[in-house]
Design an enzyme around this catalytic site. Structure first.
Site, PDB file in Angstrom:
ATOM      1  N   GLN A  76      79.924  39.019  23.535  1.00  0.00           N
ATOM      2  CA  GLN A  76      79.956  37.696  24.172  1.00  0.00           C
ATOM      3  C   GLN A  76      80.616  36.633  23.300  1.00  0.00           C
ATOM      4  OE1 GLN A  76      76.170  35.111  24.933  1.00  0.00           O
ATOM      5  NE2 GLN A  76      76.990  35.703  26.908  1.00  0.00           N
ATOM      6  N   HIS A 109      79.693  35.539  19.544  1.00  0.00           N
ATOM      7  CA  HIS A 109      78.303  35.103  19.521  1.00  0.00           C
ATOM      8  C   HIS A 109      77.271  36.211  19.621  1.00  0.00           C
ATOM      9  CE1 HIS A 109      75.027  32.301  20.008  1.00  0.00           C
ATOM     10  NE2 HIS A 109      74.719  32.765  21.198  1.00  0.00           N
ATOM     11  N   GLY A 111      63.140  37.717  15.031  1.00  0.00           N
ATOM     12  CA  GLY A 111      62.174  37.589  16.119  1.00  0.00           C
ATOM     13  C   GLY A 111      61.697  38.943  16.627  1.00  0.00           C
ATOM     14  N   ALA A 112      62.612  39.868  16.811  1.00  0.00           N
ATOM     15  CA  ALA A 112      62.230  41.170  17.380  1.00  0.00           C
ATOM     16  C   ALA A 112      61.331  41.929  16.408  1.00  0.00           C
ATOM     17  CB  ALA A 112      63.479  41.987  17.711  1.00  0.00           C
ATOM     18  N   LEU A 116      77.923  26.963  16.168  1.00  0.00           N
ATOM     19  CA  LEU A 116      77.525  26.839  17.568  1.00  0.00           C
ATOM     20  C   LEU A 116      77.015  25.451  17.946  1.00  0.00           C
ATOM     21  CD1 LEU A 116      77.217  28.866  19.993  1.00  0.00           C
ATOM     22  CD2 LEU A 116      74.776  28.620  19.601  1.00  0.00           C
ATOM     23  N   HIS A 147      80.727  32.722  23.055  1.00  0.00           N
ATOM     24  CA  HIS A 147      80.032  31.531  23.541  1.00  0.00           C
ATOM     25  C   HIS A 147      81.059  30.415  23.702  1.00  0.00           C
ATOM     26  CE1 HIS A 147      77.367  28.085  23.636  1.00  0.00           C
ATOM     27  NE2 HIS A 147      76.299  28.859  23.626  1.00  0.00           N
ATOM     28  N   THR A 187      74.820  24.352  21.080  1.00  0.00           N
ATOM     29  CA  THR A 187      74.078  25.040  22.144  1.00  0.00           C
ATOM     30  C   THR A 187      74.557  24.665  23.548  1.00  0.00           C
ATOM     31  OG1 THR A 187      71.912  25.333  23.163  1.00  0.00           O
ATOM     32  CG2 THR A 187      72.254  23.260  22.040  1.00  0.00           C
ATOM     33  N   GLU A 188      74.429  25.662  24.437  1.00  0.00           N
ATOM     34  CA  GLU A 188      74.667  25.429  25.864  1.00  0.00           C
ATOM     35  C   GLU A 188      73.708  24.362  26.388  1.00  0.00           C
ATOM     36  OE1 GLU A 188      75.716  29.092  28.109  1.00  0.00           O
ATOM     37  OE2 GLU A 188      73.805  28.702  29.060  1.00  0.00           O
ATOM     38  N   GLU A 225      68.612  42.266  19.213  1.00  0.00           N
ATOM     39  CA  GLU A 225      70.062  42.294  19.416  1.00  0.00           C
ATOM     40  C   GLU A 225      70.684  43.625  18.999  1.00  0.00           C
ATOM     41  OE1 GLU A 225      72.153  38.725  18.320  1.00  0.00           O
ATOM     42  OE2 GLU A 225      74.092  39.710  18.556  1.00  0.00           O
ATOM     43  N   PHE A 249      70.022  25.960  32.106  1.00  0.00           N
ATOM     44  CA  PHE A 249      70.872  26.721  31.210  1.00  0.00           C
ATOM     45  C   PHE A 249      71.877  27.505  32.055  1.00  0.00           C
ATOM     46  CE2 PHE A 249      71.315  27.923  26.765  1.00  0.00           C
ATOM     47  CZ  PHE A 249      70.622  26.908  26.150  1.00  0.00           C
ATOM     48  N   ARG A 274      78.426  32.366  30.712  1.00  0.00           N
ATOM     49  CA  ARG A 274      79.259  32.109  29.531  1.00  0.00           C
ATOM     50  C   ARG A 274      80.636  32.753  29.593  1.00  0.00           C
ATOM     51  NH1 ARG A 274      74.546  32.628  24.943  1.00  0.00           N
ATOM     52  NH2 ARG A 274      73.720  30.546  25.379  1.00  0.00           N
ATOM     53  N   ARG A 327      75.421  38.346  28.593  1.00  0.00           N
ATOM     54  CA  ARG A 327      74.051  37.840  28.519  1.00  0.00           C
ATOM     55  C   ARG A 327      73.986  36.381  28.972  1.00  0.00           C
ATOM     56  NH1 ARG A 327      71.217  34.757  24.831  1.00  0.00           N
ATOM     57  NH2 ARG A 327      72.722  34.891  23.138  1.00  0.00           N
ATOM     58  N   LEU A 347      66.288  35.214  23.175  1.00  0.00           N
ATOM     59  CA  LEU A 347      64.985  34.888  22.572  1.00  0.00           C
ATOM     60  C   LEU A 347      63.879  35.511  23.417  1.00  0.00           C
ATOM     61  CD1 LEU A 347      65.458  31.184  21.353  1.00  0.00           C
ATOM     62  CD2 LEU A 347      65.533  33.303  20.016  1.00  0.00           C
TER      63      LEU A 347
HETATM   64  C1  LIG Z   1      73.629  30.054  16.266  1.00  0.00           C
HETATM   65  C2  LIG Z   1      72.895  30.868  17.285  1.00  0.00           C
HETATM   66  C3  LIG Z   1      72.182  30.251  18.294  1.00  0.00           C
HETATM   67  C4  LIG Z   1      71.500  31.000  19.247  1.00  0.00           C
HETATM   68  N1  LIG Z   1      70.781  30.354  20.224  1.00  0.00           N
HETATM   69  C5  LIG Z   1      70.077  31.091  21.128  1.00  0.00           C
HETATM   70  C6  LIG Z   1      69.244  30.454  22.097  1.00  0.00           C
HETATM   71  O1  LIG Z   1      69.107  29.236  22.149  1.00  0.00           O
HETATM   72  N2  LIG Z   1      68.584  31.229  22.982  1.00  0.00           N
HETATM   73  C7  LIG Z   1      68.679  32.594  22.962  1.00  0.00           C
HETATM   74  O2  LIG Z   1      68.055  33.237  23.788  1.00  0.00           O
HETATM   75  N3  LIG Z   1      69.432  33.217  22.035  1.00  0.00           N
HETATM   76  C8  LIG Z   1      70.119  32.502  21.113  1.00  0.00           C
HETATM   77  N4  LIG Z   1      70.878  33.146  20.169  1.00  0.00           N
HETATM   78  C9  LIG Z   1      70.809  34.618  20.082  1.00  0.00           C
HETATM   79  C10 LIG Z   1      69.503  35.031  19.425  1.00  0.00           C
HETATM   80  O3  LIG Z   1      69.088  34.069  18.510  1.00  0.00           O
HETATM   81  C11 LIG Z   1      69.622  36.359  18.698  1.00  0.00           C
HETATM   82  O4  LIG Z   1      70.239  37.312  19.516  1.00  0.00           O
HETATM   83  C12 LIG Z   1      68.237  36.874  18.312  1.00  0.00           C
HETATM   84  O5  LIG Z   1      67.522  35.870  17.642  1.00  0.00           O
HETATM   85  C13 LIG Z   1      68.326  38.122  17.477  1.00  0.00           C
HETATM   86  O6  LIG Z   1      67.045  38.428  16.992  1.00  0.00           O
HETATM   87  P1  LIG Z   1      66.781  39.780  16.226  1.00  0.00           P
HETATM   88  O7  LIG Z   1      65.361  39.780  15.835  1.00  0.00           O
HETATM   89  O8  LIG Z   1      67.289  40.910  17.025  1.00  0.00           O
HETATM   90  O9  LIG Z   1      67.729  39.701  14.929  1.00  0.00           O
HETATM   91  P2  LIG Z   1      67.798  38.633  13.721  1.00  0.00           P
HETATM   92  O10 LIG Z   1      67.026  37.425  13.966  1.00  0.00           O
HETATM   93  O11 LIG Z   1      69.249  38.500  13.409  1.00  0.00           O
HETATM   94  O12 LIG Z   1      67.090  39.400  12.539  1.00  0.00           O
HETATM   95  C14 LIG Z   1      67.648  40.548  11.947  1.00  0.00           C
HETATM   96  C15 LIG Z   1      66.722  40.992  10.836  1.00  0.00           C
HETATM   97  O13 LIG Z   1      67.145  42.263  10.387  1.00  0.00           O
HETATM   98  C16 LIG Z   1      67.131  42.277   8.979  1.00  0.00           C
HETATM   99  N5  LIG Z   1      68.120  43.271   8.561  1.00  0.00           N
HETATM  100  C17 LIG Z   1      69.398  43.417   8.962  1.00  0.00           C
HETATM  101  N6  LIG Z   1      69.973  44.453   8.348  1.00  0.00           N
HETATM  102  C18 LIG Z   1      69.027  44.985   7.542  1.00  0.00           C
HETATM  103  C19 LIG Z   1      69.003  46.080   6.639  1.00  0.00           C
HETATM  104  N7  LIG Z   1      70.061  46.845   6.422  1.00  0.00           N
HETATM  105  N8  LIG Z   1      67.856  46.326   5.957  1.00  0.00           N
HETATM  106  C20 LIG Z   1      66.760  45.542   6.130  1.00  0.00           C
HETATM  107  N9  LIG Z   1      66.740  44.497   6.981  1.00  0.00           N
HETATM  108  C21 LIG Z   1      67.855  44.240   7.670  1.00  0.00           C
HETATM  109  C22 LIG Z   1      67.429  40.877   8.542  1.00  0.00           C
HETATM  110  O14 LIG Z   1      66.904  40.638   7.279  1.00  0.00           O
HETATM  111  C23 LIG Z   1      66.706  40.074   9.623  1.00  0.00           C
HETATM  112  O15 LIG Z   1      65.378  39.870   9.231  1.00  0.00           O
HETATM  113  C24 LIG Z   1      71.552  32.404  19.201  1.00  0.00           C
HETATM  114  C25 LIG Z   1      72.264  33.031  18.182  1.00  0.00           C
HETATM  115  C26 LIG Z   1      72.947  32.278  17.250  1.00  0.00           C
HETATM  116  C27 LIG Z   1      73.753  33.010  16.206  1.00  0.00           C
END
Ligand SMILES: Cc1cc2nc3c(=O)[nH]c(=O)nc-3n(C[C@H](O)[C@H](O)[C@H](O)COP(=O)(O)OP(=O)(O)OC[C@H]3O[C@@H](n4cnc5c(N)ncnc54)[C@H](O)[C@@H]3O)c2cc1C
Length: 593
Positions: free
Chosen positions: A240, A353, A15-16, A252, A242, A254-255, A383, A116, A286, A394, A400
């Site tokens: 954290q 988590h 997402g980020a 997981l 969960h 969800t909450e 993250e 939540f 949490r 958190r 998200l």
């Molecule tokens: C099961 C679960 C449920 C969750 N539910 C919620 C929720 O309901 N609400 C909420 O707010 N949060 C929730 N979270 C937390 C939240 O989803 C995550 O913290 C967030 O989505 C992280 O997004 P991100 O873009 O930082 O990383 P990620 O989505 O983890 O993406 C990481 C990216 O980095 C890339 N990457 C990693 N290492 C490398 C590398 N060495 N070289 C190239 N690419 C690399 C991967 O390919 C991937 O594309 C949940 C988490 C989990 C695990």
């Protein structure tokens, strides 16, 4: 070796990363490097929701959201950053809606919202409906929506490219980021990406633990890469747990399940959260709920044959609500435990988590090289970053939100930074270190196996650095991690090939995990207080006099005397420093739910 040149390189397509890419891609030449196919990123596993004070179903405003975030984070939150996030939350949700995200709706067609943990009306009076959601597949919908929009804006993706190093060029004003080095999974080739700006969005490092909600790929690569360059990591001791992982598995639930009315019960059927959090009960923050569950089990009130879990009771919600609002987790419980939540309560226990800490940034996403200075051209979001909006704990649905708000900000900032700027020359042979590492692993003939070391790491972290910690358990963890690091030096791999050599990459990822586990534990030993997700049984209260400050951990080069802050008898090559917490409108208070 192949060579590429882009204005902005984004590492990570969760997402980020993709939210950043949408901004940067519309402004300048942008590439996204990702080790996973974009829609396989962990964001897609997020279930419960993304919060914003839309006030669609109940009175709400961004100030209440800010307050909840700060209190939830046990006052370690940088309050300027929390304000930015809560204010920009509303547009972040509406932007996603405009991009096509199918949120659940109220009967009159507005985006529906649910409760939540820790989200309240009027500074803690009662739970408020603030989380926007798409059933219990919110993250999946976000990821698909962002990917489609990246494609629409012509962002270039390099899928299954593992970034293994970031390139820095020393200048008179300190280091400047000038690119990244990637390993292509399909071919084993190295790629040099020269860039004017690099954005890290590589996600968390939950795989340092055994019982975790995190995907196998969450090995903290970005954090470790930056740390190895001598840059700090912030607040890594705050991890954290969960409350509701499927017992024994960590998957997981969800909450959102408790938000929809689910109740936690102990062996005798008691709704025990009433004792721990009289106002918010099952929807307390949490860390509070996880400690309560852990305490119930420790004091002999756990359920099951070994009394080692508690029960999440959803039976009173009815099949219709479960199908409409919580379909995925209902299915998880049936599939993985053979328990149908419609008829029976589900065994649950806390699961590792979310990383509150990470690569320190300011509110525009620029990475800090110490408590004051930024590294020009280097950004981080999501993250893997620490802004810090989550402080010591958190709140659910704030991640998200974080990835959308700060992903967007980092993407804009990086694109604006590169505009009209020349490329800075990279140091000679920028891929040398990665080439060496890969070559060494191919040539290694030691007897140590990656899988064994990883399992032992995860077991000691689960046992010694989990919901409750003491100096003794943490020192044991440190001792174990350091012994594993030594063994890691003798690790060898079985696959000698170049194509799809996941064996090699798992070995490299294990190196990242070991590094981060050590930082987590050293920070935790040094933080002699209990705050948010860091609960010390030997220092049970929060200590604002000595510890209302962020930890900044630096890798200490081996040739310097290891001047560690703590660790009587044990040495770690880590130096700890501190950064003040930004307080704007809320003074630290006792935290009650
Ligand atoms: C099961 C679960 C449920 C969750 N539910 C919620 C929720 O309901 N609400 C909420 O707010 N949060 C929730 N979270 C937390 C939240 O989803 C995550 O913290 C967030 O989505 C992280 O997004 P991100 O873009 O930082 O990383 P990620 O989505 O983890 O993406 C990481 C990216 O980095 C890339 N990457 C990693 N290492 C490398 C590398 N060495 N070289 C190239 N690419 C690399 C991967 O390919 C991937 O594309 C949940 C988490 C989990 C695990």
């Amino acid at each position: 070796m192949q060579f590429h040149k882009y204005d902005v390189v984004i590492v990570g397509a969760g997402g980020a990363g993709m939210r950043a890419a949408i901004e940067s891609g519309q402004r300048t030449r942008t590439a996204v490097l990702t080790k996973l196919y974009p829609t396989r990123s962990h964001t897609g596993a997020a279930q419960g929701g993304m919060c914003a004070a839309l006030a669609n179903v109940e009175e709400d405003n961004w100030e209440w959201h800010t307050y909840d975030t700060i209190k939830g984070g046990d006052y370690l939150v940088d309050q300027d950053a929390a304000e930015v996030m809560a204010k920009e939350a509303v547009d972040a949700v509406l932007d996603l809606e405009k991009m096509g995200l199918p949120f659940n709706r109220t009967p009159d067609g507005k985006i529906d919202q649910r409760r939540f943990g820790g989200h309240t009306r009027n500074h803690g009076e009662a739970a408020v409906r603030r989380a926007c959601y798409a059933a219990d597949r919110t993250g999946h919908m976000i990821l698909q929506t962002l990917y489609q929009n990246c494609i629409k804006h012509g962002v270039e993706f390099f899928n299954e490219f593992y970034v293994l190093d970031v390139v820095m060029t020393e200048t008179e004003d300190g280091p400047v980021c000038t690119g990244a080095i990637a390993y292509e999974l399909a071919t084993g080739e190295l790629h040099v990406f020269q860039a004017k700006a690099v954005v890290f969005a590589t996600g968390g490092f939950g795989k340092v633990f055994k019982t975790t909600s995190n995907a196998h790929t969450l090995t903290g690569d970005g954090m470790a890469i930056v740390f190895r360059k001598g840059l700090p990591l912030e607040d890594m001791e705050f991890y954290q747990f969960h409350p509701t992982g499927l017992a024994g598995l960590g998957i997981l639930l969800t909450e959102g399940a408790r938000a929809e009315g689910g109740i936690l019960r102990n062996d005798s059927g008691e709704r025990f959260m009433e004792r721990y959090a009289p106002t918010m009960k099952d929807l307390a923050a949490r860390d509070v709920v996880s400690r309560a569950m852990s305490t119930e089990v420790r004091e002999g009130r756990g359920a099951g044959p070994h009394k080692d879990y508690v029960l999440l009771d959803l039976t009173h919600l009815g099949a219709d609500v479960l199908e409409a609002k919580l379909p995925d987790i209902t299915e998880f419980s049936r599939t993985y435990l053979g328990i149908d939540p419609v008829d029976e309560p589900v065994p649950v226990y806390p699961t590792a988590h979310y990383a509150m800490g990470g690569i320190p940034t300011n509110i525009t996403g620029e990475v800090l090289r110490d408590s004051e200075h930024v590294v020009p051209g280097l950004y981080a979001a999501g993250e893997c970053a620490c802004v810090s909006v989550h402080g010591a704990n958190r709140l659910g649905t704030n991640s998200l939100l974080d990835i959308n708000v700060f992903g967007r900000r980092a993407g804009i900032a990086a694109a604006e930074y590169v505009a009209g700027r020349e490329y800075v020359e990279m140091p000679e042979n920028p891929a040398a270190a990665v080439a060496d590492m890969v070559e060494r692993l191919h040539a290694a003939d030691g007897r140590e196996r990656v899988a064994n070391i990883r399992t032992e790491l995860q077991v000691t972290m689960d046992t010694n650095a989990s919901v409750y910690r003491t100096e003794e358990t943490l020192k044991q963890a440190l001792h174990d991690v350091q012994a594993l690091k030594e063994r890691y030096a003798r690790v060898s791999i079985q696959d000698a090939g170049l194509r799809f050599n996941t064996d090699l990459l798992e070995a490299i990822e294990l190196g990242f995990l070991l590094e981060l586990a050590e930082v987590l534990v050293v920070g935790a030993i040094n933080r002699k207080e209990s705050r948010g997700g860091h609960a010390r049984e030997d220092y049970t209260s929060r200590d604002d006099v000595n510890f209302l400050r962020h930890t900044m951990a630096y890798r200490q080069p081996t040739d310097q005397s290891a001047e560690t802050a703590v660790l009587d008898g044990l040495t770690a090559e880590i130096r700890l420093d501190y950064k003040p917490v930004v307080l704007t409108r809320y003074q630290p208070m006792e935290r009650k739910y």
